[in-house]
Design an enzyme around this catalytic site. Structure first.
Site, PDB file in Angstrom:
ATOM      1  N   HIS A 130      31.238  42.836  32.835  1.00 23.06           N
ATOM      2  CA  HIS A 130      32.549  43.348  32.379  1.00 23.06           C
ATOM      3  C   HIS A 130      33.341  42.071  32.082  1.00 23.06           C
ATOM      4  O   HIS A 130      33.227  41.109  32.886  1.00 23.06           O
ATOM      5  CB  HIS A 130      33.287  44.342  33.591  1.00 23.06           C
ATOM      6  N   ASP A 207      30.714  41.799  41.685  1.00 23.63           N
ATOM      7  CA  ASP A 207      31.687  42.727  41.205  1.00 23.63           C
ATOM      8  C   ASP A 207      31.105  44.247  41.389  1.00 23.63           C
ATOM      9  O   ASP A 207      30.299  44.639  40.637  1.00 23.63           O
ATOM     10  CB  ASP A 207      31.716  42.592  39.612  1.00 23.63           C
ATOM     11  N   GLN A 210      31.991  49.310  40.132  1.00 23.78           N
ATOM     12  CA  GLN A 210      31.038  50.680  39.908  1.00 23.78           C
ATOM     13  C   GLN A 210      30.140  50.627  40.669  1.00 23.78           C
ATOM     14  O   GLN A 210      28.974  51.469  40.802  1.00 23.78           O
ATOM     15  CB  GLN A 210      30.561  50.386  38.533  1.00 23.78           C
ATOM     16  N   LYS A 233      38.591  53.786  40.987  1.00 22.67           N
ATOM     17  CA  LYS A 233      37.486  54.006  40.486  1.00 22.67           C
ATOM     18  C   LYS A 233      36.672  55.107  41.669  1.00 22.67           C
ATOM     19  O   LYS A 233      35.583  55.500  41.624  1.00 22.67           O
ATOM     20  CB  LYS A 233      36.543  52.747  40.207  1.00 22.67           C
ATOM     21  N   CYS A 371      35.006  47.181  27.578  1.00 27.04           N
ATOM     22  CA  CYS A 371      35.368  45.921  28.164  1.00 27.04           C
ATOM     23  C   CYS A 371      34.106  45.081  28.387  1.00 27.04           C
ATOM     24  O   CYS A 371      33.997  44.503  29.553  1.00 27.04           O
ATOM     25  CB  CYS A 371      36.423  46.028  29.231  1.00 27.04           C
TER      26      CYS A 371
HETATM   27  N1  C6P Z   1      35.896  49.208  33.952  1.00 24.37           N
HETATM   28  C1  C6P Z   1      35.476  51.023  32.550  1.00 24.37           C
HETATM   29  O1  C6P Z   1      35.908  51.968  31.905  1.00 24.37           O
HETATM   30  P1  C6P Z   1      40.026  46.756  37.251  1.00 24.37           P
HETATM   31  O2  C6P Z   1      40.567  47.006  35.808  1.00 24.37           O
HETATM   32  O3  C6P Z   1      40.508  45.620  37.760  1.00 24.37           O
HETATM   33  O4  C6P Z   1      40.394  47.964  38.325  1.00 24.37           O
HETATM   34  O5  C6P Z   1      38.481  46.934  37.092  1.00 24.37           O
HETATM   35  C2  C6P Z   1      37.937  45.983  36.023  1.00 24.37           C
HETATM   36  C3  C6P Z   1      36.477  46.079  36.082  1.00 24.37           C
HETATM   37  C4  C6P Z   1      35.785  45.213  36.454  1.00 24.37           C
HETATM   38  N2  C6P Z   1      34.108  45.227  36.618  1.00 24.37           N
HETATM   39  C5  C6P Z   1      33.646  46.450  36.283  1.00 24.37           C
HETATM   40  C6  C6P Z   1      32.114  46.563  36.475  1.00 24.37           C
HETATM   41  C7  C6P Z   1      34.396  47.564  35.790  1.00 24.37           C
HETATM   42  O6  C6P Z   1      33.938  48.682  35.391  1.00 24.37           O
HETATM   43  C8  C6P Z   1      35.674  47.639  35.744  1.00 24.37           C
HETATM   44  C9  C6P Z   1      36.737  48.507  35.169  1.00 24.37           C
HETATM   45  C10 C6P Z   1      36.675  50.344  33.539  1.00 24.37           C
HETATM   46  O7  C6P Z   1      34.313  50.871  32.764  1.00 24.37           O
HETATM   47  C11 C6P Z   1      37.573  50.161  32.632  1.00 24.37           C
HETATM   48  S1  C6P Z   1      37.490  48.899  31.426  1.00 24.37           S
END
Ligand code: C6P
Length: 413
Positions: A130, A207, A210, A233, A371
């Protein structure tokens, strides 16, 4: 194929009742929410915990001698304890509360990597990442003269293990790797990859945005050095997150931001920083959100991560089984080990158009590059349509997705 059931004392139908947002009509149809990878819906217990704090306990934390401030501090720090248990950190001092995965990764890039990296050093990531696990490393590489290198993925969306191994040399100071790909659903074999990196003395950041909503995570068993995740999430509020880090590393790292709460003593000549984890938590935090985050942990644990994993896995299998029967479907991401995300294309319909037609039928999915532009480029695509599952989804939701896709196919025929 038989309809998957939640294999737990808490039945799926009961779980669904816990989420008020799911019980509404969108565009004249009962909502089918298949966008939990972007943001999961919140159960009543989370919504109530936040509302109760706002109504009865609202005050700043760590600062007041009065009762409301004590209550707010207790609830806020209680959430930290729950999060410590949730990922099995060895100490609550290792749980840094942040605004989310993005801030957690930036903290490591700026506070751990920036003082360490020199020209000639490398930061290693994979093509699956991401943007939050790409851009912070690009920034710190530009700041230090280090180099960002990337391990490729195969046509199923799995990291090429041999090539990843070849890229792990003594020049690599940090490996940043996702637990689960948000765009393709690939679950990385983290334990093996981390062990290989650690054998070479490479620091590993995972990271986990997910990962944590879908499976039990034990940071000590994984053996990584940092694990980053977001509250929204995992059925909690937005603007909440965690950086888990090994205490020995966090101790050595300088503060990331300056301000209130991260200090013990300030004069114009000198500042003595607060102890862990407060050294990294400058300013008034997201108190209400973090209290809700704690309630989300309680909720997840009451359902059971093993149950959630099993339920989502069988539902994902069911979704793939049904999708491949839709004329013109092309699955993007077919890794042997996948979590509850499925990307796909339908004929040559643009994903945004497809997403809009699905929304007209009450089916919420995400469309676009998710993203994760580099992995889309790897597949030669500007984007996909992505259906992602949460613990509250059922085979009925998948059936609704399939009939909405059939309708879209007819509209664009
Ligand atoms: N992915 C998706 O629709 P934040 O925004 O900081 O809470 O998370 C960012 C982020 C980082 N790593 C991974 C693997 C992610 O999936 C995400 C967020 C969302 O897939 C929004 S782009």
């Amino acid at each position: 194929m038989s309809q998957p059931r939640l294999n737990s004392p808490t039945d799926i139908a009961t779980c669904r009742d816990d989420f008020p947002a799911l019980h509404q009509e969108v565009n004249g149809h009962a909502l089918v929410y298949l966008d939990s990878a972007a943001s999961a819906q919140q159960p009543t217990t989370v919504i109530d915990a936040v509302a109760r704090y706002q109504r009865e306990d609202h005050a700043n934390v760590h600062r007041g001698v009065h009762t409301l401030s004590h209550r707010a501090t207790e609830l806020y720090e209680g959430a930290r304890d729950k999060l410590r248990d949730f990922v099995n950190a060895s100490s609550r001092t290792e749980i840094v509360l942040t605004s989310g995965t993005t801030e957690s990764i930036n903290l490591v890039a700026q506070s751990y990597c920036r003082p360490l990296l020199q020209p000639g050093d490398q930061v290693l990531i994979t093509w699956l990442e991401h943007h939050s696990n790409i851009v912070p490393w690009q920034l710190v590489c530009e700041q230090t003269g280090a180099e960002l290198i990337v391990a490729p993925v195969n046509d199923r969306g799995e990291v090429e293990r041999d090539q990843l191994r070849d890229l792990m040399t003594e020049r690599v100071k940090l490996l940043g790797i996702g637990h689960v790909s948000n765009a393709l659903g690939t679950i990385n074999p983290l334990s093996e990859i981390i062990a290989e990196a650690k054998n070479l003395g490479i620091t590993v950041l995972v990271d986990g945005a997910q990962g944590v909503p879908h499976m039990t995570v034990d940071v000590q068993a994984l053996g990584c050095d940092f694990y980053a995740f977001s509250g929204h999430k995992m059925y909690g509020p937005t603007g909440t997150g965690v950086l888990w880090g090994r205490e020995a590393l966090l101790e050595e790292m300088p503060p990331y931001k300056g301000g209130g709460d991260m200090i013990l003593e300030v004069s114009f000549d000198h500042t003595v920083f607060n102890e862990l984890p407060y050294k990294f938590e400058a300013g008034t935090p997201n108190i209400a959100g973090t209290i809700g985050f704690g309630a989300a942990v309680d909720y997840l644990q009451s359902v059971g991560l093993e149950n959630i994993h099993e339920h989502e896995k069988s539902l994902h299998d069911y979704m793939v089984h049904k999708l491949v029967d839709v004329d013109g479907i092309r699955l993007i991401g077919t890794a042997a080990d996948q979590a509850s995300v499925q990307s796909f294309l339908l004929n040559d319909i643009h994903p945004h158009d497809l997403g809009t037609i699905l929304d007209h039928q009450g089916v919420a999915v995400r469309t676009g590059h998710h993203c994760a532009m580099p992995v889309m480029q790897r597949f030669g695509l500007p984007g996909t349509t992505r259906a992602s599952l949460g613990l509250y989804n059922s085979s009925d939701d998948i059936d609704r997705l399939i009939s909405a896709l059939e309708k879209a196919r007819q509209v664009f025929a």
